[in-house]
Design a protein around this motif. Structure first.
Motif, short mmCIF file in Angstrom:
data_model
loop_
_atom_site.label_atom_id
_atom_site.label_comp_id
_atom_site.label_asym_id
_atom_site.label_seq_id
_atom_site.Cartn_x
_atom_site.Cartn_y
_atom_site.Cartn_z
N HIS A 140 3.26 7.73 15.51
CA HIS A 140 2.23 7.14 14.65
C HIS A 140 2.27 7.51 13.35
O HIS A 140 3.03 8.13 12.88
N THR A 141 1.10 6.84 12.66
CA THR A 141 1.07 7.09 11.29
C THR A 141 -0.40 7.16 10.69
O THR A 141 -1.23 6.96 11.64
N HIS A 142 -0.52 7.67 9.65
CA HIS A 142 -1.76 7.96 9.27
C HIS A 142 -1.98 7.52 7.75
O HIS A 142 -1.31 7.81 6.82
N ASP A 167 -13.03 14.57 10.36
CA ASP A 167 -11.75 14.36 10.06
C ASP A 167 -11.03 15.71 10.56
O ASP A 167 -9.83 15.87 9.97
N GLN A 209 -1.96 13.40 6.84
CA GLN A 209 -2.56 14.38 7.74
C GLN A 209 -1.81 15.66 7.30
O GLN A 209 -0.71 15.74 6.88
N GLN A 262 -3.81 7.62 5.33
CA GLN A 262 -4.17 8.49 4.28
C GLN A 262 -3.25 9.93 4.26
O GLN A 262 -3.92 10.71 3.69
N PRO A 320 1.15 9.74 3.71
CA PRO A 320 0.66 8.69 4.11
C PRO A 320 1.59 7.56 4.52
O PRO A 320 2.72 7.34 3.99
N TRP A 331 -1.25 3.98 16.28
CA TRP A 331 -0.59 4.46 17.18
C TRP A 331 0.70 3.40 17.35
O TRP A 331 0.36 2.22 17.41
N GLN A 356 -7.30 14.72 8.69
CA GLN A 356 -6.71 13.53 8.23
C GLN A 356 -8.19 12.85 8.00
O GLN A 356 -9.21 13.02 8.54
N GLU A 396 -8.08 6.25 9.90
CA GLU A 396 -7.52 5.90 11.29
C GLU A 396 -6.34 6.40 11.52
O GLU A 396 -5.49 6.76 10.59
N THR A 397 -5.83 6.49 12.73
CA THR A 397 -4.51 6.72 13.07
C THR A 397 -3.83 5.44 13.69
O THR A 397 -4.67 4.75 14.39
#
Length: 120
Positions: free
Chosen positions: A46-48, A31, A52, A50, A83, A109, A103, A106-107
């Motif tokens: 992009h997003t995360h 991570d 970042q 949980q 998140p 994209w 993080q 997953e990312t």
């Protein structure tokens, strides 16, 4: 306790599907990835799921959240990304930038950041 010697960390070129320009990624631990961007290089949007955290280690960069203006970051800065927050990050046009990306999970994209979005 687990000791991981520095020679165990191997840098690899970041995939062009998700990055613009020359970017190097070096996993540091589960991570955690050390990422170095050459001038003008950046992630795609992009997003995360949980969230970042970015710890800026060296150089100067830019970060932008969808719907807000991009802002500059420099060594010592910390950026906390919520998140699901759509964003991108990368180097300034005239400087390298290295950060630790922390993080879990997953990312997700999205599309590449255009030159117009990146700015002058």
């Amino acid at each position: 306790m687990k000791h991981i010697p520095s020679h165990a960390f191997t840098a690899r070129a970041a995939p062009g599907d998700f990055f613009t320009g020359e970017v190097w990624m070096e996993p540091q631990a589960p991570d955690i990835v050390r990422v170095t961007f050459t001038p003008g290089a950046r992630t795609a949007w992009h997003t995360h799921p949980q969230g970042q955290t970015l710890l800026i280690l060296a150089g100067r960069g830019r970060v932008q959240q969808r719907g807000a203006a991009a802002f500059d970051v420099t060594a010592g800065d910390v950026v906390q990304i919520d998140p699901g927050e759509e964003h991108w990050h990368g180097a300034a046009p005239d400087a390298l930038m290295t950060h630790l990306a922390i993080q879990a999970g997953e990312t997700v994209w999205l599309r590449h950041v255009t030159d117009e979005e990146y700015g002058p």
